[in-house]
Design an enzyme around this catalytic site. Structure first.
Site, PDB file in Angstrom:
ATOM      1  N   ALA A  79      77.286  94.107  -1.388  1.00 38.71           N
ATOM      2  CA  ALA A  79      77.522  93.693  -0.291  1.00 38.71           C
ATOM      3  C   ALA A  79      77.534  92.033  -0.367  1.00 38.71           C
ATOM      4  O   ALA A  79      76.846  91.348  -1.308  1.00 38.71           O
ATOM      5  CB  ALA A  79      76.376  93.978   0.703  1.00 38.71           C
ATOM      6  N   GLU A 112      80.795 105.598  -5.069  1.00 37.55           N
ATOM      7  CA  GLU A 112      81.423 106.154  -3.842  1.00 37.55           C
ATOM      8  C   GLU A 112      81.546 105.073  -2.602  1.00 37.55           C
ATOM      9  O   GLU A 112      81.032 104.175  -2.627  1.00 37.55           O
ATOM     10  CB  GLU A 112      80.296 107.276  -3.169  1.00 37.55           C
ATOM     11  CG  GLU A 112      80.031 108.564  -3.984  1.00 37.55           C
ATOM     12  CD  GLU A 112      79.036 108.300  -4.810  1.00 37.55           C
ATOM     13  OE1 GLU A 112      78.087 107.359  -4.846  1.00 37.55           O
ATOM     14  OE2 GLU A 112      78.738 109.230  -5.741  1.00 37.55           O
ATOM     15  N   ASN A 117      86.414 102.438   4.533  1.00 41.20           N
ATOM     16  CA  ASN A 117      86.164 100.962   4.279  1.00 41.20           C
ATOM     17  C   ASN A 117      87.170 100.349   3.461  1.00 41.20           C
ATOM     18  O   ASN A 117      87.097 100.025   2.378  1.00 41.20           O
ATOM     19  CB  ASN A 117      84.966 101.139   3.476  1.00 41.20           C
ATOM     20  CG  ASN A 117      84.037  99.832   3.146  1.00 41.20           C
ATOM     21  OD1 ASN A 117      84.864  98.628   3.468  1.00 41.20           O
ATOM     22  ND2 ASN A 117      83.032  99.755   2.890  1.00 41.20           N
ATOM     23  N   TYR A 124      87.960  97.381  -4.799  1.00 44.34           N
ATOM     24  CA  TYR A 124      87.716  98.210  -6.164  1.00 44.34           C
ATOM     25  C   TYR A 124      89.187  98.466  -6.720  1.00 44.34           C
ATOM     26  O   TYR A 124      89.272  98.680  -8.013  1.00 44.34           O
ATOM     27  CB  TYR A 124      87.180  99.665  -5.649  1.00 44.34           C
ATOM     28  CG  TYR A 124      85.731  99.377  -4.981  1.00 44.34           C
ATOM     29  CD1 TYR A 124      84.785  98.400  -5.593  1.00 44.34           C
ATOM     30  CD2 TYR A 124      85.494 100.068  -3.860  1.00 44.34           C
ATOM     31  CE1 TYR A 124      83.474  98.069  -4.748  1.00 44.34           C
ATOM     32  CE2 TYR A 124      83.895 100.016  -3.526  1.00 44.34           C
ATOM     33  CZ  TYR A 124      83.171  99.207  -3.994  1.00 44.34           C
ATOM     34  OH  TYR A 124      82.056  98.858  -3.337  1.00 44.34           O
TER      35      TYR A 124
HETATM   36  C1  LIG Z   1      83.309  94.821   0.262  1.00 46.08           C
HETATM   37  C2  LIG Z   1      82.845  93.226   0.161  1.00 46.08           C
HETATM   38  C3  LIG Z   1      81.706  93.162  -0.656  1.00 46.08           C
HETATM   39  C4  LIG Z   1      83.886  92.372  -0.212  1.00 46.08           C
HETATM   40  O1  LIG Z   1      83.314  91.052  -0.392  1.00 46.08           O
HETATM   41  P1  LIG Z   1      84.206  89.692  -0.433  1.00 46.08           P
HETATM   42  O2  LIG Z   1      83.340  88.789  -1.155  1.00 46.08           O
HETATM   43  O3  LIG Z   1      84.557  89.575   1.050  1.00 46.08           O
HETATM   44  O4  LIG Z   1      85.432  90.134  -1.252  1.00 46.08           O
HETATM   45  P2  LIG Z   1      86.511  89.146  -1.942  1.00 46.08           P
HETATM   46  O5  LIG Z   1      86.747  87.758  -1.114  1.00 46.08           O
HETATM   47  O6  LIG Z   1      85.924  88.856  -3.560  1.00 46.08           O
HETATM   48  O7  LIG Z   1      87.843  89.929  -1.860  1.00 46.08           O
HETATM   49  C5  LIG Z   1      88.247  90.425  -3.117  1.00 46.08           C
HETATM   50  C6  LIG Z   1      89.442  91.543  -2.938  1.00 46.08           C
HETATM   51  O8  LIG Z   1      88.711  92.439  -2.158  1.00 46.08           O
HETATM   52  C7  LIG Z   1      89.842  93.043  -1.136  1.00 46.08           C
HETATM   53  N1  LIG Z   1      89.424  92.673   0.442  1.00 46.08           N
HETATM   54  C8  LIG Z   1      88.374  91.578   0.590  1.00 46.08           C
HETATM   55  N2  LIG Z   1      88.249  91.876   1.929  1.00 46.08           N
HETATM   56  C9  LIG Z   1      89.298  92.606   2.571  1.00 46.08           C
HETATM   57  C10 LIG Z   1      89.754  93.110   3.885  1.00 46.08           C
HETATM   58  N3  LIG Z   1      89.008  92.622   5.013  1.00 46.08           N
HETATM   59  N4  LIG Z   1      90.643  94.067   3.777  1.00 46.08           N
HETATM   60  C11 LIG Z   1      91.332  94.131   2.921  1.00 46.08           C
HETATM   61  N5  LIG Z   1      90.816  94.027   1.496  1.00 46.08           N
HETATM   62  C12 LIG Z   1      89.941  93.158   1.299  1.00 46.08           C
HETATM   63  C13 LIG Z   1      90.887  92.361  -1.458  1.00 46.08           C
HETATM   64  O9  LIG Z   1      91.684  93.117  -2.522  1.00 46.08           O
HETATM   65  C14 LIG Z   1      90.394  91.078  -2.117  1.00 46.08           C
HETATM   66  O10 LIG Z   1      91.506  90.188  -3.130  1.00 46.08           O
HETATM   67  P3  LIG Z   1      92.429  89.147  -2.481  1.00 46.08           P
HETATM   68  O11 LIG Z   1      91.579  88.325  -1.792  1.00 46.08           O
HETATM   69  O12 LIG Z   1      93.123  88.840  -3.790  1.00 46.08           O
HETATM   70  O13 LIG Z   1      93.385  90.088  -1.287  1.00 46.08           O
HETATM   71  C15 LIG Z   1      82.498  92.759   1.575  1.00 46.08           C
HETATM   72  O14 LIG Z   1      83.402  93.055   2.716  1.00 46.08           O
HETATM   73  C16 LIG Z   1      81.181  93.416   2.169  1.00 46.08           C
HETATM   74  O15 LIG Z   1      79.933  92.980   2.028  1.00 46.08           O
HETATM   75  N6  LIG Z   1      81.321  94.541   3.227  1.00 46.08           N
HETATM   76  C17 LIG Z   1      80.102  95.247   3.846  1.00 46.08           C
HETATM   77  C18 LIG Z   1      79.472  95.808   2.636  1.00 46.08           C
HETATM   78  C19 LIG Z   1      80.348  96.980   2.040  1.00 46.08           C
HETATM   79  O16 LIG Z   1      81.078  97.862   2.783  1.00 46.08           O
HETATM   80  N7  LIG Z   1      80.066  97.266   0.577  1.00 46.08           N
HETATM   81  C20 LIG Z   1      80.855  98.208  -0.117  1.00 46.08           C
HETATM   82  C21 LIG Z   1      79.925  99.641   0.173  1.00 46.08           C
HETATM   83  S1  LIG Z   1      80.761 100.753  -1.140  1.00 46.08           S
END
Ligand SMILES: CC(C)(COP(=O)(O)OP(=O)(O)OC[C@H]1O[C@@H](n2cnc3c(N)ncnc32)[C@H](O)[C@@H]1OP(=O)(O)O)[C@@H](O)C(=O)NCCC(=O)NCCS
Length: 157
Positions: A79, A112, A117, A124
């Site tokens: 997260a 998982e 999401n 991933y």
């Molecule tokens: C999933 C999460 C950790 C991603 O963190 P983040 O720092 O925003 O992600 P990043 O900026 O490093 O993005 C890396 C890649 O993830 C994908 N990504 C990130 N946000 C995205 C979005 N809103 N929609 C689609 N793909 C997305 C893209 O492939 C992105 O690469 P790109 O920038 O070259 O397109 C964040 O959205 C989060 O905390 N979500 C809530 C908790 C959660 O769902 N955790 C996963 C549980 S399995």
């Protein structure tokens, strides 16, 4: 997050005093968050737990939790604080977790993820995770299915 430029993020392993700040990230990120006690137990009682933090200065802005069992690394949660998303922190955190756990002997990383999401699935997939199967009704809060994903880890990553 203040300013328009991406922050310089540092990484370190989680310790027991970090629990409240990690819980803050957890409650910001998930509708059914783990409790503070769950994180405390991970720190104090789970010898397999490996938790990595992403920091902007002193502030914990993300975390990645894993269970490292022999050559398998099972991700429990990832997260990033809402205000810090979309700046590459989640990706950098996961890459660092992959590098560090590979250095500790892990050869496969699994997790998982909710089938709905999209941000996590995008992350991933970008990291090279493949889809391994579906766990039907895995999430007890809404009965949603989980996609099981996995990737191989390289020692020199
Ligand atoms: C999933 C999460 C950790 C991603 O963190 P983040 O720092 O925003 O992600 P990043 O900026 O490093 O993005 C890396 C890649 O993830 C994908 N990504 C990130 N946000 C995205 C979005 N809103 N929609 C689609 N793909 C997305 C893209 O492939 C992105 O690469 P790109 O920038 O070259 O397109 C964040 O959205 C989060 O905390 N979500 C809530 C908790 C959660 O769902 N955790 C996963 C549980 S399995």
């Amino acid at each position: 997050m203040s300013g328009s430029t991406s922050p310089v993020i540092e990484f370190r392993q989680m310790q027991i005093p970090d629990v409240p700040a990690v819980y803050r990230v957890e409650t910001d990120a998930f509708s059914s968050p783990w409790t503070m006690e769950a994180f405390e137990q991970e720190m104090l009682q789970n010898e397999y737990a490996y938790y990595l933090l992403a920091l902007d200065g002193e502030e914990i802005v993300g975390y990645c939790g894993a269970w490292l069992i022999l050559d398998e690394c099972h991700i429990t949660n990832v997260a990033v604080l809402t205000a810090y998303r979309g700046h590459g922190i989640g990706e950098a955190l996961m890459r660092e977790a992959m590098r560090r756990t590979a250095g500790k002997g892990a050869r496969v990383m699994t997790l998982e993820v909710r089938v709905s999401n999209d941000p996590a699935l995008g992350l991933y997939r970008k990291l090279g995770f493949k889809e391994g199967g579906i766990r039907r009704g895995y999430y007890t809060d809404n009965g949603e299915d989980a996609l099981v994903m996995w990737t191989e880890l390289n020692e020199d990553e």
